[in-house]
Design a protein around this motif. Structure first.
Motif, PDB file in Angstrom:
ATOM      1  N   ILE A   1      49.493 -29.019  26.447  1.00 20.12           N
ATOM      2  CA  ILE A   1      48.131 -29.196  25.934  1.00 20.12           C
ATOM      3  C   ILE A   1      47.110 -28.520  26.836  1.00 20.12           C
ATOM      4  N   SER A   2      47.108 -28.906  28.121  1.00 15.18           N
ATOM      5  CA  SER A   2      46.029 -28.471  29.006  1.00 15.18           C
ATOM      6  C   SER A   2      46.475 -27.613  30.176  1.00 15.18           C
ATOM      7  N   GLY A   3      47.777 -27.298  30.249  1.00 11.01           N
ATOM      8  CA  GLY A   3      48.243 -26.438  31.320  1.00 11.01           C
ATOM      9  C   GLY A   3      47.839 -24.990  31.081  1.00 11.01           C
ATOM     10  N   PRO A   4      48.095 -24.095  32.051  1.00  7.54           N
ATOM     11  CA  PRO A   4      47.793 -22.667  31.863  1.00  7.54           C
ATOM     12  C   PRO A   4      48.495 -22.122  30.620  1.00  7.54           C
ATOM     13  N   GLY A   5      47.741 -21.516  29.732  1.00  7.83           N
ATOM     14  CA  GLY A   5      48.322 -20.987  28.503  1.00  7.83           C
ATOM     15  C   GLY A   5      48.615 -22.043  27.465  1.00  7.83           C
ATOM     16  N   GLY A   6      48.140 -23.272  27.695  1.00  2.62           N
ATOM     17  CA  GLY A   6      48.365 -24.359  26.739  1.00  2.62           C
ATOM     18  C   GLY A   6      47.509 -24.184  25.498  1.00  2.62           C
ATOM     19  N   ILE A   7      47.705 -25.085  24.554  1.00  3.21           N
ATOM     20  CA  ILE A   7      47.018 -24.975  23.261  1.00  3.21           C
ATOM     21  C   ILE A   7      45.503 -25.050  23.420  1.00  3.21           C
ATOM     22  N   ALA A   8      45.024 -25.827  24.395  1.00  2.00           N
ATOM     23  CA  ALA A   8      43.575 -25.958  24.585  1.00  2.00           C
ATOM     24  C   ALA A   8      42.954 -24.643  25.046  1.00  2.00           C
TER      25      ALA A   8
ATOM     26  N   ASN B   1      37.743 -27.506  24.164  1.00  2.00           N
ATOM     27  CA  ASN B   1      37.250 -27.857  25.492  1.00  2.00           C
ATOM     28  C   ASN B   1      37.497 -29.326  25.821  1.00  2.00           C
ATOM     29  N   ALA B   2      37.511 -30.175  24.810  1.00  2.00           N
ATOM     30  CA  ALA B   2      37.773 -31.604  25.033  1.00  2.00           C
ATOM     31  C   ALA B   2      39.159 -31.840  25.613  1.00  2.00           C
ATOM     32  N   LEU B   3      40.065 -30.866  25.436  1.00  5.64           N
ATOM     33  CA  LEU B   3      41.446 -31.009  25.893  1.00  5.64           C
ATOM     34  C   LEU B   3      41.765 -30.142  27.106  1.00  5.64           C
ATOM     35  N   ARG B   4      40.809 -29.369  27.581  1.00 11.41           N
ATOM     36  CA  ARG B   4      41.071 -28.481  28.715  1.00 11.41           C
ATOM     37  C   ARG B   4      41.036 -29.253  30.036  1.00 11.41           C
ATOM     38  N   SER B   5      41.948 -28.903  30.925  1.00  9.87           N
ATOM     39  CA  SER B   5      41.986 -29.567  32.233  1.00  9.87           C
ATOM     40  C   SER B   5      40.762 -29.219  33.066  1.00  9.87           C
ATOM     41  N   ALA B   6      40.149 -28.059  32.790  1.00  9.06           N
ATOM     42  CA  ALA B   6      38.963 -27.650  33.537  1.00  9.06           C
ATOM     43  C   ALA B   6      37.750 -28.501  33.198  1.00  9.06           C
ATOM     44  N   ASN B   7      37.806 -29.210  32.096  1.00  5.43           N
ATOM     45  CA  ASN B   7      36.703 -30.073  31.673  1.00  5.43           C
ATOM     46  C   ASN B   7      36.880 -31.460  32.300  1.00  5.43           C
ATOM     47  N   GLN B   8      36.115 -31.730  33.348  1.00  3.52           N
ATOM     48  CA  GLN B   8      36.269 -32.990  34.077  1.00  3.52           C
ATOM     49  C   GLN B   8      35.920 -34.213  33.240  1.00  3.52           C
ATOM     50  N   SER B   9      35.116 -34.020  32.195  1.00  2.74           N
ATOM     51  CA  SER B   9      34.751 -35.142  31.337  1.00  2.74           C
ATOM     52  C   SER B   9      35.594 -35.186  30.063  1.00  2.74           C
ATOM     53  N   GLY B  10      36.600 -34.315  29.981  1.00  2.81           N
ATOM     54  CA  GLY B  10      37.467 -34.281  28.808  1.00  2.81           C
ATOM     55  C   GLY B  10      38.523 -35.374  28.832  1.00  2.81           C
ATOM     56  N   VAL B  11      39.230 -35.514  27.722  1.00  5.18           N
ATOM     57  CA  VAL B  11      40.209 -36.597  27.599  1.00  5.18           C
ATOM     58  C   VAL B  11      41.394 -36.425  28.537  1.00  5.18           C
ATOM     59  N   MET B  12      41.689 -35.195  28.960  1.00  3.21           N
ATOM     60  CA  MET B  12      42.827 -34.974  29.848  1.00  3.21           C
ATOM     61  C   MET B  12      42.513 -35.389  31.281  1.00  3.21           C
ATOM     62  N   ASN B  13      41.255 -35.657  31.572  1.00  5.55           N
ATOM     63  CA  ASN B  13      40.858 -36.162  32.894  1.00  5.55           C
ATOM     64  C   ASN B  13      40.276 -37.567  32.809  1.00  5.55           C
TER      65      ASN B  13
END
Length: 433
Positions: A363-370, A76-88
């Motif tokens: 990493i965080s795109g659709p179907g990415g590792i996250a 979840n730390a790498l998911r784009s849907a997580n606004q507080s994650g590292v990818m955002n």
């Protein structure tokens, strides 16, 4: 015939059953197979064995749940849907801090690049009086005004002290500076001395043309303070985003970009590129954590695969992988022979620099590792507890049934009626022959 309500025939039946119980106990106590069966439960009673087995199973279920939760958290730390994650979590930087320094003022929501061309810095007005010998006696009083139409201060300094003695030029300038600094003219004053020569320096508190000031009146020892040494000026700069350039002017060197989300401090004339982008080091740390959680979950499942069908199912789910070999390689991840993963931070950093868009997408795109890892963890959390340990339960049940003491105990709890001669003979044949 019945005595005191107890049938004599039933009394004899009970007596015979008790004798059979006693004889079976003696036989089992001296039988080698019975001893071995008892040793299989480590010398403890069947209830203790079942309790120990249950405790172990429950501990595993708890560890399993924690492991799946850790896997989901790392993903979840790498998911784009997580606004507080590292990818955002965008970091603002400047390619040349001597031209402009950039800082995040509000949350930056998108990656972006802005080219700044600074043509002029904002400046505050500076006036400096002519130098006079500091120790010489003052020749006249001071009576002048400093400021503009909005804010000003009137300076009055007598050339003599209250006792009638003459003041020095340095004394006159110091008193003038004190009155200016106590006033509301938005001008700060200081006395500059070097090699016995003193002068009064006046400087605007704020930059920009709108904050210029005037000095008028009888200056005395501060003669020349009405002459501007440095003109007040506005900053002038252009910003190019996506090929479109806009020109800007400000009274200050502290300006803003991206709807006030990015603060830019102009430091010098020149060009610089200001970027808002994710922090590669933070992503690398998060990827390393994800690989660690994945490997930990894989080991837990592999070490306990025979506990239940649910464990085996989730193990197969994990070893199916988090992506293609080529995709993982782009992220600096390789799959080992035992299905665990290895992470190369340097390889990731290199690929992130050379092809940041692709790397971020993997990493965080659709179907990415996250998303894949999060989904596998979520699937694991939905596995029923009973399926995780149904193998344990079956083994415990089998051990209970085949243990002679359990069977003997069941008959004992059922009462003497169950231990008739025929049942006793049957058990003897099963355990003694």
């Amino acid at each position: 015939m019945a005595i005191n309500g107890v049938n004599s025939y039933m009394g004899y039946y009970n007596y015979q059953a008790s004798i059979n119980n006693f004889r079976l106990s003696q036989a089992l106590a001296n039988n080698q197979r019975f001893t071995q069966a008892m040793s299989s439960v480590s010398g403890s009673s069947s209830n203790s064995y079942r309790n120990t087995s249950l405790t172990s199973s429950m501990a595993f279920v708890k560890n399993y749940s924690s492991s799946m939760s850790d896997l989901m958290g790392s993903a979840n730390a790498l998911r784009s849907a997580n606004q507080s994650g590292v990818m955002n979590d965008y970091v603002v930087s400047s390619s040349d801090a001597s031209v402009a320094k950039a800082t995040e003022k509000l949350t930056v929501r998108n990656a972006q690049q802005m080219d700044f061309d600074v043509q002029q810095l904002a400046a505050a007005q500076v006036n400096v009086s002519e130098g006079v010998k500091a120790s010489d006696k003052a020749s006249s009083d001071m009576d002048f005004t400093v400021g503009n139409a909005l804010n000003s201060v009137n300076v009055k300094v007598s050339a003599v002290n209250s006792d009638g003695s003459a003041k020095t030029n340095a004394d006159m300038l110091k008193e003038a500076a004190d009155q200016i600094n106590r006033g509301t003219s938005n001008v700060k004053a200081s006395v500059v001395q070097k090699d016995g020569v003193a002068s009064l320096q006046l400087e605007g508190k704020y930059t920009g043309v709108a904050n210029s000031f005037e000095v008028t009146g009888n200056l005395g020892a501060a003669a020349g303070a009405d002459t501007v040494k440095t003109e007040a000026a506005n900053s002038k700069y252009s910003v190019t985003v996506g090929g479109k350039t806009t020109q800007h002017e400000s009274y200050s060197n502290d300006v803003y970009a991206d709807s006030y989300r990015i603060g830019v401090e102009l430091k010098g004339v020149g060009k610089t590129t200001i970027k808002a982008d994710v922090d590669s080091d933070k992503i690398a740390t998060a990827l390393s954590d994800l690989v660690g959680s994945y490997n930990s979950s894989l080991k837990l499942l592999n070490d306990n695969y025979d506990r239940g069908t649910g464990v085996d199912k989730q193990l197969r789910n994990l070893v199916a992988g988090l992506g293609s070999e080529q995709s993982l390689k782009q992220l600096g991840i390789t799959v080992n022979k035992d299905a665990t993963l290895s992470f190369d931070k340097d390889a990731f950093a290199k690929n992130m620099k050379e092809n940041p868009s692709l790397t971020r997408s993997l990493i965080s795109g659709p179907g990415g590792i996250a998303d894949r890892a999060f989904s596998k963890g979520s699937t694991g959390m939905n596995v029923s507890s009973s399926s995780l340990i149904n193998g344990d339960l079956a083994s415990a049940q089998e051990a209970s049934i085949t243990n002679p003491m359990n069977a003997f105990s069941s008959y004992s709890r059922s009462g003497a009626y169950a231990m008739n001669n025929y049942a006793a003979v049957g058990m003897m044949l099963n355990y003694l022959i």
